[in-house]
Design a protein around this motif. Sequence first.
Motif, short mmCIF file in Angstrom:
data_model
loop_
_atom_site.label_atom_id
_atom_site.label_comp_id
_atom_site.label_asym_id
_atom_site.label_seq_id
_atom_site.Cartn_x
_atom_site.Cartn_y
_atom_site.Cartn_z
N LYS A 21 47.18 1.11 -12.80
CA LYS A 21 47.46 1.52 -14.17
C LYS A 21 48.73 2.36 -14.12
O LYS A 21 48.79 3.36 -13.41
CB LYS A 21 46.30 2.32 -14.74
N GLN B 63 50.16 10.93 -9.32
CA GLN B 63 49.43 12.17 -9.57
C GLN B 63 48.83 12.70 -8.28
O GLN B 63 48.25 11.96 -7.50
CB GLN B 63 48.31 11.92 -10.59
N LYS C 232 47.40 -3.49 -14.01
CA LYS C 232 46.18 -3.71 -14.79
C LYS C 232 46.40 -3.25 -16.22
O LYS C 232 45.93 -3.88 -17.17
CB LYS C 232 45.02 -2.93 -14.16
N GLU C 233 47.13 -2.17 -16.36
CA GLU C 233 47.40 -1.62 -17.68
C GLU C 233 48.72 -0.89 -17.63
O GLU C 233 49.04 -0.22 -16.66
CB GLU C 233 46.27 -0.66 -18.07
N ASN D 218 43.34 12.26 -23.60
CA ASN D 218 42.53 11.95 -22.41
C ASN D 218 42.66 10.51 -21.95
O ASN D 218 42.60 10.23 -20.75
CB ASN D 218 41.05 12.27 -22.67
N GLU D 219 42.82 9.59 -22.90
CA GLU D 219 42.89 8.17 -22.53
C GLU D 219 44.08 7.86 -21.62
O GLU D 219 44.09 6.86 -20.91
CB GLU D 219 42.95 7.29 -23.77
N TYR D 220 45.10 8.73 -21.59
CA TYR D 220 46.26 8.49 -20.75
C TYR D 220 46.12 9.12 -19.37
O TYR D 220 46.97 8.92 -18.51
CB TYR D 220 47.53 8.99 -21.43
N ARG D 221 45.09 9.88 -19.13
CA ARG D 221 44.89 10.48 -17.80
C ARG D 221 44.57 9.45 -16.73
O ARG D 221 44.65 9.74 -15.55
CB ARG D 221 43.79 11.54 -17.87
N LYS D 222 44.23 8.26 -17.15
CA LYS D 222 43.89 7.20 -16.19
C LYS D 222 45.13 6.64 -15.49
O LYS D 222 45.02 5.95 -14.49
CB LYS D 222 43.15 6.07 -16.90
N PHE D 223 46.31 6.96 -15.98
CA PHE D 223 47.53 6.45 -15.38
C PHE D 223 47.93 7.34 -14.21
O PHE D 223 48.45 8.43 -14.39
CB PHE D 223 48.66 6.37 -16.42
N LYS D 224 47.64 6.88 -13.01
CA LYS D 224 47.91 7.67 -11.80
C LYS D 224 49.34 7.50 -11.31
O LYS D 224 49.85 8.33 -10.57
CB LYS D 224 46.94 7.27 -10.67
#
Length: 194
Positions: free
Chosen positions: A94, A17, A122-123, A144-150
């Motif tokens: 992630k 991202q 990590k995930e 929103n919970e998937y925005r953490k995957f860079k």
Amino acid sequence: MEYDVLYEPADIVIHVQGKGIVLKEKSLVAFQKNDNKVVAYGTDAERLIGKDTDNIVVLSPFRQGMVWEFTVAVKLFSLLFKKAFGKKFFKRPKVAVCVPTGITPVEKKAIMDMLNISVVAKELFIVDIPVETFIREFPEKFPNEYRKFKITVGITKDEPERYVEEKLKDALIYAEQEQISPDRVCELLQRLKE
């Protein structure tokens, strides 16, 4: 040189991202036969296909976008992540992984296990949509919970018809084992169209 032409290599895409695609390589690994030492991978390994080298084996650890040779896939992804990120590689990132549609839960688990060993993620989030669609629609169309995957990894093909061709070759091999002629297979395919 040995090369399994029946199963074409997948394209491995790594997208970050804010940066875009940082790596796109073929899922190929070239080994020395005598000691299994990796001599090339990705597009560099593709260049060895057809060369007159008796001691080199080139193979793809993926078949139709799924893990076929687990240990080779682990090695390939370790090398690809090092190439993409070098020393700036995230510890325990992630990662979202795009895989071909229709793969089974067992096949998804094999991909997760392979990535957890090679990348030590990590995930992981596995989604069976084309990587191009995921990148284009992410994060706007995902929770929103998937925005953490860079980092997004795609195991894909530029030519989806190749997957169809591979599956048809599998069907022909099975038909031959069961003593069903290729003409009869064509008749069965024609009947499916009706």
